[in-house]
Design a protein around this motif. Structure first.
Motif, mmCIF file in Angstrom:
data_model
loop_
_atom_site.group_PDB
_atom_site.id
_atom_site.type_symbol
_atom_site.label_atom_id
_atom_site.label_comp_id
_atom_site.label_asym_id
_atom_site.label_seq_id
_atom_site.Cartn_x
_atom_site.Cartn_y
_atom_site.Cartn_z
ATOM 1 N N VAL A 198 0.867 -1.176 0.000
ATOM 2 C CA VAL A 198 0.000 0.000 0.000
ATOM 3 C C VAL A 198 0.908 1.232 0.000
ATOM 4 O O VAL A 198 2.057 1.163 0.423
ATOM 5 N N PRO A 199 0.419 2.371 -0.479
ATOM 6 C CA PRO A 199 1.259 3.578 -0.454
ATOM 7 C C PRO A 199 1.521 4.013 0.982
ATOM 8 O O PRO A 199 0.856 3.571 1.925
ATOM 9 N N ASP A 200 2.487 4.923 1.155
ATOM 10 C CA ASP A 200 2.740 5.417 2.498
ATOM 11 C C ASP A 200 1.597 6.335 2.942
ATOM 12 O O ASP A 200 0.706 6.677 2.162
ATOM 13 N N GLN A 201 1.636 6.730 4.196
ATOM 14 C CA GLN A 201 0.512 7.429 4.802
ATOM 15 C C GLN A 201 0.193 8.739 4.080
ATOM 16 O O GLN A 201 -0.973 9.087 3.907
ATOM 17 N N THR A 202 1.208 9.481 3.649
ATOM 18 C CA THR A 202 0.941 10.760 2.998
ATOM 19 C C THR A 202 0.205 10.574 1.680
ATOM 20 O O THR A 202 -0.699 11.344 1.342
ATOM 21 N N VAL A 203 0.569 9.550 0.932
ATOM 22 C CA VAL A 203 -0.100 9.282 -0.350
ATOM 23 C C VAL A 203 -1.509 8.769 -0.112
ATOM 24 O O VAL A 203 -2.450 9.151 -0.822
ATOM 25 N N ARG A 204 -1.679 7.913 0.885
ATOM 26 C CA ARG A 204 -3.035 7.414 1.197
ATOM 27 C C ARG A 204 -3.942 8.571 1.596
ATOM 28 O O ARG A 204 -5.102 8.642 1.173
ATOM 29 N N ALA A 205 -3.412 9.493 2.408
ATOM 30 C CA ALA A 205 -4.218 10.641 2.845
ATOM 31 C C ALA A 205 -4.592 11.510 1.651
ATOM 32 O O ALA A 205 -5.739 11.983 1.544
ATOM 33 N N PHE A 206 -3.658 11.738 0.748
ATOM 34 C CA PHE A 206 -3.925 12.525 -0.461
ATOM 35 C C PHE A 206 -5.024 11.874 -1.300
ATOM 36 O O PHE A 206 -5.966 12.534 -1.748
ATOM 37 N N ALA A 207 -4.917 10.554 -1.498
ATOM 38 C CA ALA A 207 -5.895 9.860 -2.321
ATOM 39 C C ALA A 207 -7.277 9.851 -1.670
ATOM 40 O O ALA A 207 -8.299 10.075 -2.340
ATOM 41 N N GLN A 208 -7.320 9.621 -0.361
ATOM 42 C CA GLN A 208 -8.612 9.545 0.312
ATOM 43 C C GLN A 208 -9.256 10.914 0.449
ATOM 44 O O GLN A 208 -10.493 11.020 0.491
ATOM 45 N N GLN A 209 -8.473 11.961 0.481
ATOM 46 C CA GLN A 209 -9.043 13.303 0.464
ATOM 47 C C GLN A 209 -9.729 13.566 -0.873
ATOM 48 O O GLN A 209 -10.714 14.300 -0.946
ATOM 49 N N ALA A 210 -9.218 12.926 -1.928
ATOM 50 C CA ALA A 210 -9.776 13.132 -3.265
ATOM 51 C C ALA A 210 -11.013 12.286 -3.525
ATOM 52 O O ALA A 210 -11.966 12.742 -4.176
ATOM 53 N N VAL A 211 -11.036 11.036 -3.021
ATOM 54 C CA VAL A 211 -12.122 10.118 -3.408
ATOM 55 C C VAL A 211 -12.864 9.494 -2.231
ATOM 56 O O VAL A 211 -13.808 8.732 -2.436
ATOM 57 N N GLY A 212 -12.464 9.792 -0.980
ATOM 58 C CA GLY A 212 -13.104 9.165 0.167
ATOM 59 C C GLY A 212 -12.325 7.945 0.628
ATOM 60 O O GLY A 212 -11.255 7.623 0.098
ATOM 61 N N ARG A 213 -12.861 7.240 1.641
ATOM 62 C CA ARG A 213 -12.140 6.110 2.223
ATOM 63 C C ARG A 213 -11.878 5.032 1.181
ATOM 64 O O ARG A 213 -12.763 4.652 0.425
ATOM 65 N N ILE A 214 -10.660 4.557 1.165
ATOM 66 C CA ILE A 214 -10.252 3.461 0.287
ATOM 67 C C ILE A 214 -10.122 2.202 1.128
ATOM 68 O O ILE A 214 -9.418 2.188 2.141
ATOM 69 N N THR A 215 -10.802 1.142 0.720
ATOM 70 C CA THR A 215 -10.837 -0.086 1.515
ATOM 71 C C THR A 215 -9.916 -1.168 0.977
ATOM 72 O O THR A 215 -9.669 -2.154 1.671
ATOM 73 N N ALA A 216 -9.425 -1.028 -0.238
ATOM 74 C CA ALA A 216 -8.556 -2.068 -0.799
ATOM 75 C C ALA A 216 -7.504 -1.434 -1.701
ATOM 76 O O ALA A 216 -7.819 -0.610 -2.560
ATOM 77 N N TRP A 217 -6.262 -1.846 -1.489
ATOM 78 C CA TRP A 217 -5.144 -1.398 -2.317
ATOM 79 C C TRP A 217 -4.527 -2.617 -2.992
ATOM 80 O O TRP A 217 -4.298 -3.638 -2.346
ATOM 81 N N THR A 218 -4.260 -2.525 -4.277
ATOM 82 C CA THR A 218 -3.565 -3.582 -5.006
ATOM 83 C C THR A 218 -2.412 -2.965 -5.775
ATOM 84 O O THR A 218 -2.617 -2.034 -6.565
ATOM 85 N N ASP A 219 -1.212 -3.467 -5.543
ATOM 86 C CA ASP A 219 -0.051 -2.947 -6.257
ATOM 87 C C ASP A 219 -0.155 -3.352 -7.725
ATOM 88 O O ASP A 219 -0.146 -4.535 -8.065
ATOM 89 N N ALA A 220 -0.272 -2.373 -8.603
ATOM 90 C CA ALA A 220 -0.415 -2.622 -10.037
ATOM 91 C C ALA A 220 0.773 -2.087 -10.816
ATOM 92 O O ALA A 220 0.671 -1.831 -12.020
ATOM 93 N N SER A 221 1.913 -1.931 -10.161
ATOM 94 C CA SER A 221 3.096 -1.354 -10.802
ATOM 95 C C SER A 221 3.634 -2.291 -11.872
ATOM 96 O O SER A 221 3.618 -3.519 -11.721
ATOM 97 N N TRP A 222 4.120 -1.692 -12.948
ATOM 98 C CA TRP A 222 4.826 -2.459 -13.967
ATOM 99 C C TRP A 222 6.185 -2.854 -13.397
ATOM 100 O O TRP A 222 6.865 -2.056 -12.762
ATOM 101 N N ALA A 223 6.587 -4.096 -13.624
ATOM 102 C CA ALA A 223 7.754 -4.647 -12.929
ATOM 103 C C ALA A 223 9.025 -3.841 -13.152
ATOM 104 O O ALA A 223 9.849 -3.707 -12.259
ATOM 105 N N ARG A 224 9.190 -3.250 -14.350
ATOM 106 C CA ARG A 224 10.461 -2.608 -14.627
ATOM 107 C C ARG A 224 10.498 -1.135 -14.259
ATOM 108 O O ARG A 224 11.530 -0.506 -14.325
ATOM 109 N N GLU A 225 9.367 -0.558 -13.913
ATOM 110 C CA GLU A 225 9.322 0.880 -13.714
ATOM 111 C C GLU A 225 9.707 1.278 -12.292
ATOM 112 O O GLU A 225 9.470 0.551 -11.332
#
Length: 460
Positions: free
Chosen positions: A179-206
Motif C-alpha cells: 500500500v502507499p505510504d501514509q501521505t499518499v493514502r491521505a492525499f488519495a482519500q481526500q480526493a475520493v473518500g475512504r479506500i478499503t482495498a489497495w492492489t499494487d499494479a506497478s509495472w515490474a520494470r518501472e
C-alpha cells in the motif's frame, strides 16, 4: 504500567471464507437473529475460544463446522488481520480474522436460533445492515493491513455507517509497498473518500509506482507516483490539455500533488493488449481501433511547425551502454542511420502519447472498446513518434499494418517513413542500454530484434 487496571478483553475469531463469483471474489456472511448482540445485522462466521486450551485456528475450524457446517483443514487457514475493537457501550475485544479459500461441504445455517440467513456477497456489494466491527475487519483485510483499531464512541450505531467510520489501519513494516505510504493514502482519500482495498499494479520494470484503489462504495481509481518531476509534469499537463478530447477512451485526472509527484486517476475498462491472444479477425479490428485512437491523439490540437531535428544528442551515451549486447555490424548500421538523419527536414509537431505500445493499450472485448493509459512521456513531437514502439507489434503482419493505416485515415509520407525508421533505431539503442543497466532482458531482446528487422529490410 500507567493505568490501574489490566486489560482482560475477550478474544474472538472470524472466518473470511472467499470464493470466486460471477462478478469477482465473494465472501460468506450470516445474519444474526434472536436475542444475540446486533440481531438483524450481517456478520462473518465467528465465535470465542472454547476454553484456555483451544488455540485460535482450532477455534475457527470448530466455529465453521458448528455455524456453517463446513470442514476446514488447519493447513488451509491464512492470517488476514487483527482488529482491536470497542463497542459503543465501551466493551473492548480483540478479533482475529482469517482467510480460507478451501473447505469441504456447502455452507448452510446450522444454528437457526442465532442465525436466520447465510449467503455469498461480492466484496463490492456488501449487504446492509452489517455489524460495524465485522465491516472494519473486512475493510482492513482488503486494504492490505495486518492490524487495525476500531474504537467506537458512545452513541455510534452498532451497524456500519460510513459517516461514523472509526477504522484506523496499521500496515505492518514488511508490507511496505503493498500500500502507499501514509501521505499518499491521505492525499488519495481526500480526493475520493475512504479506500478499503489497495492492489499494487506497478509495472515490474518501472521505478514509478501504481496502485489500484477501491472505495467503500465500490468505486475504482488508480493512484500513481511518478519517478521524477518531469514525468509528473508531462502526465498532468497532458490530462489538463489534450487528453480530455479522447473522452471515455482515456482515464480522467481526479487530483494531482506535485510535491508527492502523485496523481489519482479514474479507472478504465478492458485488459492490457501486452501478451493478449486474439483471433486474426479480432486483431485486425483492434489494430484498426488503434489507428483511430492515434489519429484522435494527433488531431487533439492543431499541428505546429518546428525547427527541431531528430533527437541525436543522447546517441553516444546510449550506444556505449548497448555495445556489449549488439550483433556484429549493428554499430555501423546505427551510425549510418544517424548520418542519414542530419539532412532530413523537420516534421510538424502534434500532441503525442510518447509510449504508444500494446502494454499501455487496453481492450474491452465485450464492449469492443479501446482505452489508452500512461501519459507520462507525452510531449509535442512528430506524429510518427507514436508508431515507433507499436511497429514491432505489426512486424510480419501486413494486414495489421494496413488495419492501423485504415484506422489512422492516411499513409505515412516519405519524410515520415524516413523519420520513423531513424526514430525506431534510436529507440532500440536506448532500450538496449536501459535494459542492460536495469537488468531487463525483455527490453534488450526487443531492441536487438528491432535492429535485426530494420537491417534486414535494407538488404537488397
Amino acid at each position: 504500567m500507567s493505568g490501574t487496571q489490566r486489560h482482560t478483553e475477550p478474544l474472538d475469531v472470524h472466518l473470511i471464507a472467499v470464493r470466486d463469483g460471477a462478478a469477482g471474489p465473494e465472501v460468506l456472511l450470516s445474519r444474526r437473529a434472536g436475542t444475540v448482540y446486533a440481531a438483524g445485522c450481517w456478520h462473518l462466521v465467528s465465535g470465542h475460544l472454547d476454553g484456555p486450551w483451544e488455540d485460535v485456528v482450532a477455534a475457527l475450524v470448530r466455529e465453521a463446522r458448528e455455524e456453517a457446517g463446513v470442514v476446514i483443514d488447519r493447513a488451509d487457514v491464512r492470517a488476514a488481520v487483527t482488529v482491536h475493537h470497542r463497542t459503543p457501550a465501551g466493551g473492548a475485544r480483540l478479533g482475529v480474522f482469517f482467510v480460507v479459500e478451501r473447505w469441504e461441504g456447502t455452507p448452510e445455517v446450522m444454528e437457526p436460533q442465532v442465525c436466520d440467513a447465510m449467503g455469498w456477497f461480492s466484496f463490492d456489494a456488501l449487504p446492509e445492515p452489517m455489524v460495524a466491527y465485522c465491516r472494519a475487519g473486512l475493510d482492513a483485510y482488503r486494504a492490505g493491513a495486518r492490524m487495525a483499531v476500531h474504537f467506537q464512541e458512545p452513541g455510534d450505531p452498532i451497524a456500519y455507517d460510513r459517516s461514523v467510520d472509526r477504522l484506523a489501519l496499521l500496515p505492518e513494516p514488511t508490507a511496505r509497498g503493498a500500500v502507499p505510504d501514509q501521505t499518499v493514502r491521505a492525499f488519495a482519500q481526500q480526493a475520493v473518500g475512504r479506500i478499503t482495498a489497495w492492489t499494487d499494479a506497478s509495472w515490474a520494470r518501472e521505478e514509478s509506482r501504481v496502485w489500484r484503489a477501491v472505495g467503500t462504495e465500490g468505486g475504482e481509481w488508480y493512484v500513481k507516483i511518478h519517478q521524477n518531476d518531469r514525468f509528473h509534469r508531462r502526465e498532468v499537463d497532458a490530462f489538463r490539455s489534450w487528453v480530455p478530447v479522447l473522452g471515455a477512451a482515456a482515464p480522467r485526472l481526479v487530483a494531482a500533488d506535485p510535491t508527492l509527484r502523485a496523481v489519482v486517476l479514474t479507472a478504465v475498462g478492458g485488459r492490457t493488449l501486452h501478451g493478449a491472444v486474439h483471433s486474426p479477425e479480432q486483431q485486425r479490428l483492434i489494430f484498426h481501433r488503434i489507428g483511430q485512437l492515434a489519429a484522435a491523439i494527433h488531431h487533439s490540437a492543431p499541428p505546429q511547425p518546428t525547427t527541431d531535428g531528430l533527437p541525436l544528442g543522447k546517441l553516444e551515451r546510449h550506444l556505449a551502454g548497448a555495445l556489449p549486447h549488439l550483433d556484429p555490424g549493428d554499430e555501423k548500421f546505427i551510425r549510418a542511420t544517424a548520418e542519414r538523419a542530419v539532412g532530413l527536414p523537420p516534421l510538424m509537431t502534434v500532441p503525442t502519447h510518447g509510449d504508444f505500445q500494446l502494454r499501455n493499450l487496453r481492450w474491452d472485448e465485450a464492449a469492443a472498446a479501446l482505452y489508452v493509459i500512461d501519459f507520462e512521456r507525452s510531449e509535442d513531437g512528430p506524429a510518427v513518434r507514436d508508431f515507433v514502439r507499436l511497429s514491432d507489434a505489426w512486424h510480419g503482419r501486413p494486414d495489421l499494418f494496413q488495419a492501423v493505416m485504415d484506422g489512422y485515415g492516411r499513409r505515412f509520407t516519405p519524410d515520415e517513413k524516413a523519420h520513423l525508421s531513424i526514430l525506431t533505431v534510436l529507440d532500440s539503442v536506448s532500450g538496449i542500454s536501459y535494459g542492460a543497466g536495469h537488468h531487463d532482458p525483455e527490453l534488450i531482446e526487443r531492441g536487438r530484434r528491432t535492429l535485426a528487422r530494420l537491417r534486414a529490410a535494407q538488404r537488397p
